[in-house]
Design a protein around this motif. Structure first.
Motif, mmCIF file in Angstrom:
data_model
loop_
_atom_site.group_PDB
_atom_site.id
_atom_site.type_symbol
_atom_site.label_atom_id
_atom_site.label_comp_id
_atom_site.label_asym_id
_atom_site.label_seq_id
_atom_site.Cartn_x
_atom_site.Cartn_y
_atom_site.Cartn_z
ATOM 1 N N CYS A 1 0.836 -1.208 0.000
ATOM 2 C CA CYS A 1 0.000 0.000 0.000
ATOM 3 C C CYS A 1 0.869 1.256 0.000
ATOM 4 C CB CYS A 1 -0.933 0.008 1.204
ATOM 5 S SG CYS A 1 -2.221 -1.269 1.128
ATOM 6 N N HIS A 2 1.979 1.203 0.733
ATOM 7 C CA HIS A 2 2.894 2.347 0.764
ATOM 8 C C HIS A 2 3.485 2.568 -0.620
ATOM 9 C CE1 HIS A 2 6.114 5.054 2.074
ATOM 10 N NE2 HIS A 2 6.911 4.330 1.302
ATOM 11 N N CYS A 3 3.978 1.502 -1.247
ATOM 12 C CA CYS A 3 4.626 1.614 -2.548
ATOM 13 C C CYS A 3 3.644 2.115 -3.603
ATOM 14 C CB CYS A 3 5.199 0.256 -2.957
ATOM 15 S SG CYS A 3 6.317 0.326 -4.382
ATOM 16 N N LEU A 4 2.421 1.581 -3.579
ATOM 17 C CA LEU A 4 1.418 1.970 -4.570
ATOM 18 C C LEU A 4 0.989 3.423 -4.387
ATOM 19 C CD1 LEU A 4 -0.037 0.645 -6.937
ATOM 20 C CD2 LEU A 4 -1.922 0.094 -5.387
ATOM 21 N N SER A 5 1.006 3.880 -3.149
ATOM 22 C CA SER A 5 0.593 5.267 -2.886
ATOM 23 C C SER A 5 1.666 6.270 -3.282
ATOM 24 C CB SER A 5 0.263 5.446 -1.397
ATOM 25 O OG SER A 5 1.444 5.364 -0.610
ATOM 26 N N ARG A 6 2.882 5.808 -3.471
ATOM 27 C CA ARG A 6 3.993 6.708 -3.737
ATOM 28 C C ARG A 6 4.213 7.000 -5.226
ATOM 29 N NH1 ARG A 6 5.879 9.869 -0.074
ATOM 30 N NH2 ARG A 6 8.014 9.741 -0.881
ATOM 31 N N PHE A 7 3.711 6.124 -6.088
ATOM 32 C CA PHE A 7 4.008 6.361 -7.492
ATOM 33 C C PHE A 7 2.920 7.206 -8.152
ATOM 34 C CE2 PHE A 7 0.902 3.284 -8.793
ATOM 35 C CZ PHE A 7 0.771 3.402 -10.170
ATOM 36 N N ASP A 8 3.301 7.879 -9.215
ATOM 37 C CA ASP A 8 2.416 8.813 -9.903
ATOM 38 C C ASP A 8 1.328 8.046 -10.655
ATOM 39 O OD1 ASP A 8 1.203 10.779 -11.344
ATOM 40 O OD2 ASP A 8 3.030 11.600 -12.225
ATOM 41 N N LYS A 9 0.077 8.198 -10.216
ATOM 42 C CA LYS A 9 -1.034 7.476 -10.841
ATOM 43 C C LYS A 9 -1.203 7.842 -12.313
ATOM 44 C CE LYS A 9 -2.516 5.446 -7.013
ATOM 45 N NZ LYS A 9 -1.615 6.022 -6.038
ATOM 46 N N GLU A 10 -0.786 9.070 -12.670
ATOM 47 C CA GLU A 10 -0.905 9.490 -14.064
ATOM 48 C C GLU A 10 0.037 8.704 -14.974
ATOM 49 O OE1 GLU A 10 -3.234 11.556 -15.076
ATOM 50 O OE2 GLU A 10 -3.887 11.728 -12.989
ATOM 51 N N LYS A 11 0.991 7.998 -14.354
ATOM 52 C CA LYS A 11 1.940 7.215 -15.146
ATOM 53 C C LYS A 11 1.696 5.714 -14.991
ATOM 54 C CE LYS A 11 5.592 10.714 -14.939
ATOM 55 N NZ LYS A 11 7.004 11.012 -14.554
ATOM 56 N N ALA A 12 0.483 5.364 -14.585
ATOM 57 C CA ALA A 12 0.161 3.948 -14.377
ATOM 58 C C ALA A 12 0.337 3.133 -15.652
ATOM 59 C CB ALA A 12 -1.272 3.809 -13.871
ATOM 60 N N HIS A 13 0.097 3.780 -16.798
ATOM 61 C CA HIS A 13 0.226 3.069 -18.072
ATOM 62 C C HIS A 13 1.685 2.731 -18.387
ATOM 63 C CE1 HIS A 13 0.814 7.324 -18.878
ATOM 64 N NE2 HIS A 13 1.519 6.990 -19.942
ATOM 65 N N GLU A 14 2.628 3.337 -17.639
ATOM 66 C CA GLU A 14 4.047 3.070 -17.874
ATOM 67 C C GLU A 14 4.564 1.888 -17.056
ATOM 68 O OE1 GLU A 14 6.228 6.633 -17.180
ATOM 69 O OE2 GLU A 14 5.133 7.808 -18.673
ATOM 70 N N LEU A 15 3.717 1.342 -16.203
ATOM 71 C CA LEU A 15 4.138 0.174 -15.423
ATOM 72 C C LEU A 15 4.437 -0.988 -16.361
ATOM 73 C CD1 LEU A 15 1.511 0.234 -12.523
ATOM 74 C CD2 LEU A 15 3.963 0.644 -12.279
ATOM 75 N N ALA A 16 5.339 -1.852 -15.931
ATOM 76 C CA ALA A 16 5.672 -3.027 -16.736
ATOM 77 C C ALA A 16 4.410 -3.859 -16.966
ATOM 78 C CB ALA A 16 6.722 -3.868 -16.013
ATOM 79 N N PRO A 17 4.249 -4.456 -18.149
ATOM 80 C CA PRO A 17 3.048 -5.244 -18.467
ATOM 81 C C PRO A 17 2.726 -6.302 -17.416
ATOM 82 C CG PRO A 17 4.357 -4.929 -20.435
ATOM 83 C CD PRO A 17 5.176 -4.400 -19.292
ATOM 84 N N GLU A 18 3.763 -6.996 -16.921
ATOM 85 C CA GLU A 18 3.521 -8.044 -15.925
ATOM 86 C C GLU A 18 3.021 -7.455 -14.601
ATOM 87 O OE1 GLU A 18 8.069 -7.393 -16.182
ATOM 88 O OE2 GLU A 18 6.349 -7.529 -17.542
ATOM 89 N N THR A 19 3.479 -6.237 -14.276
ATOM 90 C CA THR A 19 3.008 -5.575 -13.055
ATOM 91 C C THR A 19 1.555 -5.153 -13.209
ATOM 92 O OG1 THR A 19 5.231 -4.769 -12.536
ATOM 93 C CG2 THR A 19 3.386 -3.665 -11.448
ATOM 94 N N ARG A 20 1.220 -4.590 -14.376
ATOM 95 C CA ARG A 20 -0.171 -4.195 -14.630
ATOM 96 C C ARG A 20 -1.085 -5.409 -14.555
ATOM 97 N NH1 ARG A 20 1.969 -1.185 -19.021
ATOM 98 N NH2 ARG A 20 0.873 -2.508 -20.516
ATOM 99 N N TRP A 21 -0.632 -6.525 -15.118
ATOM 100 C CA TRP A 21 -1.442 -7.734 -15.100
ATOM 101 C C TRP A 21 -1.619 -8.251 -13.671
ATOM 102 C CZ3 TRP A 21 -5.053 -10.131 -17.410
ATOM 103 C CH2 TRP A 21 -5.332 -11.472 -17.120
ATOM 104 N N SER A 22 -0.562 -8.170 -12.866
ATOM 105 C CA SER A 22 -0.648 -8.612 -11.464
ATOM 106 C C SER A 22 -1.653 -7.774 -10.692
ATOM 107 C CB SER A 22 0.729 -8.518 -10.791
ATOM 108 O OG SER A 22 1.648 -9.415 -11.377
ATOM 109 N N LEU A 23 -1.636 -6.456 -10.930
ATOM 110 C CA LEU A 23 -2.586 -5.568 -10.269
ATOM 111 C C LEU A 23 -4.015 -5.868 -10.707
ATOM 112 C CD1 LEU A 23 -0.589 -2.216 -10.545
ATOM 113 C CD2 LEU A 23 -1.299 -3.304 -8.407
ATOM 114 N N PHE A 24 -4.192 -6.074 -11.989
ATOM 115 C CA PHE A 24 -5.522 -6.380 -12.526
ATOM 116 C C PHE A 24 -6.025 -7.703 -11.957
ATOM 117 C CE2 PHE A 24 -8.160 -8.338 -15.897
ATOM 118 C CZ PHE A 24 -9.191 -7.406 -15.919
#
Length: 235
Positions: A115-138
């Motif tokens: 929760c700390h890590c997710l709160s720290r990154f820029d949500k406007e750049k969520a599309h820049e996350l690695a594909p495997e990370t986006r899939w894990s979140l989804f």
């Protein structure tokens, strides 16, 4: 670190004998943060699970839930920083929470870090996350094994960029329960769904405005076929 170095270090780190894994743990702790992240990403890959080929059930529920596999999980968890900042930790933490929960381990500490890590990154750049990370979140939105805080942290902003999550968000939004966490998730899902739909509408409007009124190829052909002006003919 190259693949061979990672393989050698991971083999010793995940060994059953204390005489083998103790010095390997010390070696990993001595790595730079970038090297340690490389190692953690390698260690958390499904196909690199200890004794992978020996397991008869290849599902994630079977991996990391047996002794000594769970002890390896604990070794990895102990390497994580107390307040991770790098977004690559998001995928690592999610995988560790899945495996820890399946092994009936207390993953509360990992949830706090996630929760700390997710709160720290820029949500406007969520599309820049690695594909495997986006899939894990989804994928995490589909499971009820984790603390409700995990789902709430994800719903807080990330799904607005994933058109594919509409059906998942709709299902979460329809959930009705007397329990407070479940109701919080449903409310957050409705808000996330609204943000996602607004994002999709905005994207469609932008695409419509940017679309040329006529085909540039046709324009080029029209210019080529148009009779030359008198000055051009004289030349």
């Amino acid at each position: 670190m190259n693949e061979m170095v990672l393989y050698s270090l991971w083999k010793r780190f995940s060994a059953r004998k204390e005489s083998a894994y103790t010095p390997a743990i010390a070696e990993v702790k001595a790595l730079t943060e970038e090297e340690r992240l490389q190692f953690l990403e390698y260690a958390c890959k499904y196909e690199n699970a200890p004794d992978f080929n020996a397991l008869t059930d290849g599902s994630w529920s079977a991996l990391w839930t047996q002794s000594p596999l769970i002890s390896v999980w604990k070794r990895i968890a102990e390497l994580l920083p107390a307040q991770p900042e790098d977004t690559r930790y998001i995928g690592i933490l999610l995988l560790l929470m899945v495996r820890g929960a399946h092994g009936r381990e207390d993953v509360t500490v990992l949830t706090d870090r996630f929760c700390h890590c997710l709160s720290r990154f820029d949500k406007e750049k969520a599309h820049e996350l690695a594909p495997e990370t986006r899939w894990s979140l989804f994928s995490a939105l589909h499971h009820g094994y984790q603390d409700a805080r995990v789902v709430l942290a994800i719903l807080e902003g990330v799904p607005r960029y994933w058109e594919a999550s509409v059906m998942t968000l709709e299902a979460l939004a329809r959930e009705k329960s007397v329990s407070s966490p479940a109701q919080e998730v449903a409310d957050a899902a409705r808000m996330a769904l609204q943000r996602l739909r607004e994002s999709i509408e905005k994207k469609c409007e932008t695409a419509s405005l940017l679309r040329p009124a006529h085909d540039p190829v046709e324009t080029k052909l029209e210019e080529l076929l148009r009779p030359a002006k008198k000055q051009e003919r004289d030349e």
